[in-house]
Design a protein around this motif. Structure first.
Motif, PDB file in Angstrom:
ATOM      1  N   GLU A  72      -3.247  -1.277   1.130  1.00 23.97           N
ATOM      2  CA  GLU A  72      -1.973  -1.363   0.413  1.00 23.97           C
ATOM      3  C   GLU A  72      -1.174  -2.558   0.912  1.00 23.97           C
ATOM      4  N   ASP A  75       6.240  -4.428  -0.002  1.00 28.43           N
ATOM      5  CA  ASP A  75       7.098  -5.508  -0.485  1.00 28.43           C
ATOM      6  C   ASP A  75       7.424  -6.560   0.570  1.00 28.43           C
ATOM      7  N   ARG A  77       5.673  -8.006   2.726  1.00 28.55           N
ATOM      8  CA  ARG A  77       4.471  -8.723   3.154  1.00 28.55           C
ATOM      9  C   ARG A  77       3.723  -8.005   4.278  1.00 28.55           C
ATOM     10  N   LYS A 117      -0.596 -15.000  -0.833  1.00 27.95           N
ATOM     11  CA  LYS A 117      -0.477 -14.654  -2.256  1.00 27.95           C
ATOM     12  C   LYS A 117      -0.661 -13.149  -2.381  1.00 27.95           C
ATOM     13  N   MET A 118       0.433 -12.427  -2.347  1.00 18.02           N
ATOM     14  CA  MET A 118       0.400 -10.970  -2.296  1.00 18.02           C
ATOM     15  C   MET A 118      -0.186 -10.342  -3.559  1.00 18.02           C
ATOM     16  N   ASP A 119      -0.134 -11.029  -4.663  1.00 15.52           N
ATOM     17  CA  ASP A 119      -0.617 -10.480  -5.928  1.00 15.52           C
ATOM     18  C   ASP A 119      -2.106 -10.748  -6.166  1.00 15.52           C
ATOM     19  N   GLN A 120      -2.785 -11.395  -5.222  1.00 10.48           N
ATOM     20  CA  GLN A 120      -4.194 -11.727  -5.408  1.00 10.48           C
ATOM     21  C   GLN A 120      -5.097 -11.194  -4.294  1.00 10.48           C
ATOM     22  N   LYS A 122      -7.809  -9.054  -2.394  1.00 10.61           N
ATOM     23  CA  LYS A 122      -9.056  -8.396  -2.801  1.00 10.61           C
ATOM     24  C   LYS A 122      -9.648  -7.683  -1.596  1.00 10.61           C
TER      25      LYS A 122
END
Length: 151
Positions: A72, A75, A77, A117-120, A122
């Motif tokens: 997870e 917010d 970071r 890049k928190m939205d990428q 994997k």
């Protein structure tokens, strides 16, 4: 003066205590630790390396399925890796001679740097090794513009 470090006494102070923090923030010179409730996997080892393209985390989680592990991002970071290994069911016809494998919950938290890049993010698990890859934003070099001098 006691020979036992204060973190064994369950006290917290302003002095550096490696087991009193929630999040490892390498950018603030502190160490990672575990909450007392999630100490069953204190031995859960996680490597964090930085490449030119990404931050890569590798955790040894032998015997765990992907359904038993959670990755997870919070917010602020913070990357959180947690999971649980269930205790094997006992059969009345079996006699245990030794139990050394850990069972229970674990949780590790890491504060990521500004360039993550928190939205990428994997994650994958293969052969008992969880790999979490957090791509980095390209650091833009300041553009230098020459100004013509008049006169």
């Amino acid at each position: 003066m006691s020979l036992i470090p204060s973190f064994f006494a369950g006290r917290r102070s302003s002095d550096f205590e490696p087991f009193s923090l929630d999040v490892w923030d390498p950018f603030k010179d502190s160490l990672s630790t575990f909450s007392r409730e999630n100490s069953a996997f204190v031995g859960t080892r996680i490597d964090w390396k930085e490449t030119p393209e990404a931050h890569v985390f590798k955790a040894d989680l032998p015997g765990l399925k992907k359904e038993e592990v959670k990755v997870e991002i919070e917010d602020d970071r913070v990357l959180q890796i947690s999971g649980e290994r269930k205790v094997e069911k006992e059969d009345k016809n079996e006699k245990w001679h030794r139990v050394e494998r850990s069972s229970g919950k674990f949780m590790r938290r890491f504060r990521l740097p500004e360039n993550a890049k928190m939205d990428q993010v994997k994650a994958s698990i293969e052969n008992g090794v969880l790999t979490v890859t957090v791509p980095k934003e390209e650091v833009k070099k300041p553009e230098v513009k020459a100004i013509e001098i008049s006169g």
